[in-house]
Design a protein around this motif. Structure first.
Motif, PDB file in Angstrom:
ATOM      1  N   SER A 165      -2.754  -2.698   6.999  1.00 24.02           N
ATOM      2  CA  SER A 165      -3.579  -2.970   5.813  1.00 24.02           C
ATOM      3  C   SER A 165      -3.852  -4.458   5.671  1.00 24.02           C
ATOM      4  CB  SER A 165      -2.894  -2.434   4.549  1.00 24.02           C
ATOM      5  OG  SER A 165      -2.904  -1.028   4.551  1.00 24.02           O
ATOM      6  N   SER A 211     -10.448  -5.690  12.148  1.00 22.66           N
ATOM      7  CA  SER A 211      -9.342  -6.576  11.780  1.00 22.66           C
ATOM      8  C   SER A 211      -9.832  -8.013  11.587  1.00 22.66           C
ATOM      9  CB  SER A 211      -8.271  -6.551  12.869  1.00 22.66           C
ATOM     10  OG  SER A 211      -8.761  -7.180  14.032  1.00 22.66           O
ATOM     11  N   LYS A 254      -6.159   5.013   4.225  1.00 20.18           N
ATOM     12  CA  LYS A 254      -7.165   6.061   4.431  1.00 20.18           C
ATOM     13  C   LYS A 254      -8.395   5.527   5.165  1.00 20.18           C
ATOM     14  CE  LYS A 254      -9.890   5.775   0.207  1.00 20.18           C
ATOM     15  NZ  LYS A 254     -10.450   6.506  -0.902  1.00 20.18           N
ATOM     16  N   THR A 255      -8.608   4.227   5.128  1.00 23.44           N
ATOM     17  CA  THR A 255      -9.743   3.612   5.816  1.00 23.44           C
ATOM     18  C   THR A 255      -9.377   3.162   7.229  1.00 23.44           C
ATOM     19  OG1 THR A 255     -10.602   2.868   3.691  1.00 23.44           O
ATOM     20  CG2 THR A 255     -11.515   1.828   5.640  1.00 23.44           C
ATOM     21  N   HIS A 256      -8.196   2.547   7.401  1.00 18.49           N
ATOM     22  CA  HIS A 256      -7.832   2.064   8.742  1.00 18.49           C
ATOM     23  C   HIS A 256      -7.172   3.132   9.608  1.00 18.49           C
ATOM     24  CE1 HIS A 256      -3.573   1.507   7.720  1.00 18.49           C
ATOM     25  NE2 HIS A 256      -3.889   0.635   6.769  1.00 18.49           N
ATOM     26  N   THR A 312      -6.344  -5.627   8.404  1.00 12.58           N
ATOM     27  CA  THR A 312      -7.725  -5.150   8.282  1.00 12.58           C
ATOM     28  C   THR A 312      -8.318  -5.369   6.896  1.00 12.58           C
ATOM     29  OG1 THR A 312      -7.034  -2.934   7.618  1.00 12.58           O
ATOM     30  CG2 THR A 312      -7.327  -3.335   9.991  1.00 12.58           C
ATOM     31  N   GLY A 313      -7.476  -5.602   5.907  1.00  7.60           N
ATOM     32  CA  GLY A 313      -7.963  -5.689   4.539  1.00  7.60           C
ATOM     33  C   GLY A 313      -8.370  -4.329   3.997  1.00  7.60           C
ATOM     34  N   SER A 314      -7.860  -3.261   4.606  1.00  6.39           N
ATOM     35  CA  SER A 314      -8.243  -1.897   4.235  1.00  6.39           C
ATOM     36  C   SER A 314      -7.025  -1.077   3.828  1.00  6.39           C
ATOM     37  CB  SER A 314      -8.887  -1.184   5.432  1.00  6.39           C
ATOM     38  OG  SER A 314      -9.995  -1.888   5.897  1.00  6.39           O
ATOM     39  N   TYR A 315      -7.281  -0.072   3.029  1.00  4.19           N
ATOM     40  CA  TYR A 315      -6.230   0.890   2.695  1.00  4.19           C
ATOM     41  C   TYR A 315      -6.003   1.830   3.875  1.00  4.19           C
ATOM     42  CZ  TYR A 315      -6.413  -0.572  -2.185  1.00  4.19           C
ATOM     43  OH  TYR A 315      -6.346  -1.295  -3.337  1.00  4.19           O
ATOM     44  N   THR A 325      -9.427   2.363  12.504  1.00  4.96           N
ATOM     45  CA  THR A 325     -10.836   2.621  12.204  1.00  4.96           C
ATOM     46  C   THR A 325     -11.466   1.572  11.290  1.00  4.96           C
ATOM     47  OG1 THR A 325     -10.076   4.148  10.482  1.00  4.96           O
ATOM     48  CG2 THR A 325     -10.634   5.101  12.611  1.00  4.96           C
ATOM     49  N   SER A 326     -10.803   0.433  11.131  1.00  5.11           N
ATOM     50  CA  SER A 326     -11.353  -0.698  10.380  1.00  5.11           C
ATOM     51  C   SER A 326     -11.319  -1.937  11.256  1.00  5.11           C
ATOM     52  CB  SER A 326     -10.511  -0.984   9.123  1.00  5.11           C
ATOM     53  OG  SER A 326     -10.551   0.069   8.229  1.00  5.11           O
ATOM     54  N   THR A 367       0.862  -1.174   0.000  1.00  4.17           N
ATOM     55  CA  THR A 367       0.000   0.000   0.000  1.00  4.17           C
ATOM     56  C   THR A 367       0.901   1.227   0.000  1.00  4.17           C
ATOM     57  OG1 THR A 367      -0.094   0.036   2.417  1.00  4.17           O
ATOM     58  CG2 THR A 367      -1.842  -1.161   1.263  1.00  4.17           C
TER      59      THR A 367
END
Length: 161
Positions: free
Chosen positions: A78, A130, A86-88, A81-84, A127-128, A67
């Motif tokens: 990332s 896990s 800006k999301t986590h 959480t499987g998130s970028y 903020t995501s 990322t």
């Protein structure tokens, strides 16, 4: 430098496999190994026989990429959480959170600092959700992290459990 991430199963596969394991009363174990900063061309039977053997017998992310920004604890979060980013919410190996320290940035490599930050932000440091949280909430599995990295990196990989 490309990073090598040996991913045995994706999050969706983990959830599906945990469901099947419960139905079959078997104890399915899934291991995800992340090797930071190890390039594919360094992995071979002579130089890294154990990693080579794991790759040969498991699943390997052939088309993965980091990322952005491409720093360890951002990428670890990332994957957890499987998130970028800006999301986590973990945007660097250091973070500025004035609620924790109004003068300087925080080192994300220190678990105690990250725990304090998480507490002072009412559990909103990451903020995501896990993988560990998904498994715990579903009641279909357990999640543990073993790391040779920093204490902060371990915390960011499994911050709620």
């Amino acid at each position: 430098m490309k990073k090598l991430y040996i991913l045995v199963l994706s999050l969706a596969s983990v959830a599906m496999a945990c469901t099947q394991a419960k139905e079959n009363n078997s104890d399915l174990k899934t291991v995800v190994i992340i090797v930071d900063a190890l390039r594919f061309d360094y992995v071979n039977e002579q130089n890294t026989p154990n990693i080579y053997s794991l790759m040969d017998k498991g699943s390997v992310g052939q088309h993965h990429h980091s990322t952005f920004p491409t720093v360890t604890r951002v990428n670890s979060t990332s994957y957890a959480t499987g998130s970028y980013p800006k999301t986590h919410g973990i945007m660097g190996n250091s973070l500025y959170l004035p609620i924790v320290d109004p003068i300087k940035g925080l080192n994300t490599g220190d678990a105690r600092t990250m725990m304090l930050a998480d507490s002072l932000t009412a559990g909103k440091l990451i903020t995501s959700m896990s993988v560990g949280e998904v498994l715990e909430r579903s009641g279909k599995g357990r999640y543990a992290v073993f790391s040779t990295g920093s204490t902060g990196q371990s915390f960011l990989l499994n911050h709620r459990i």
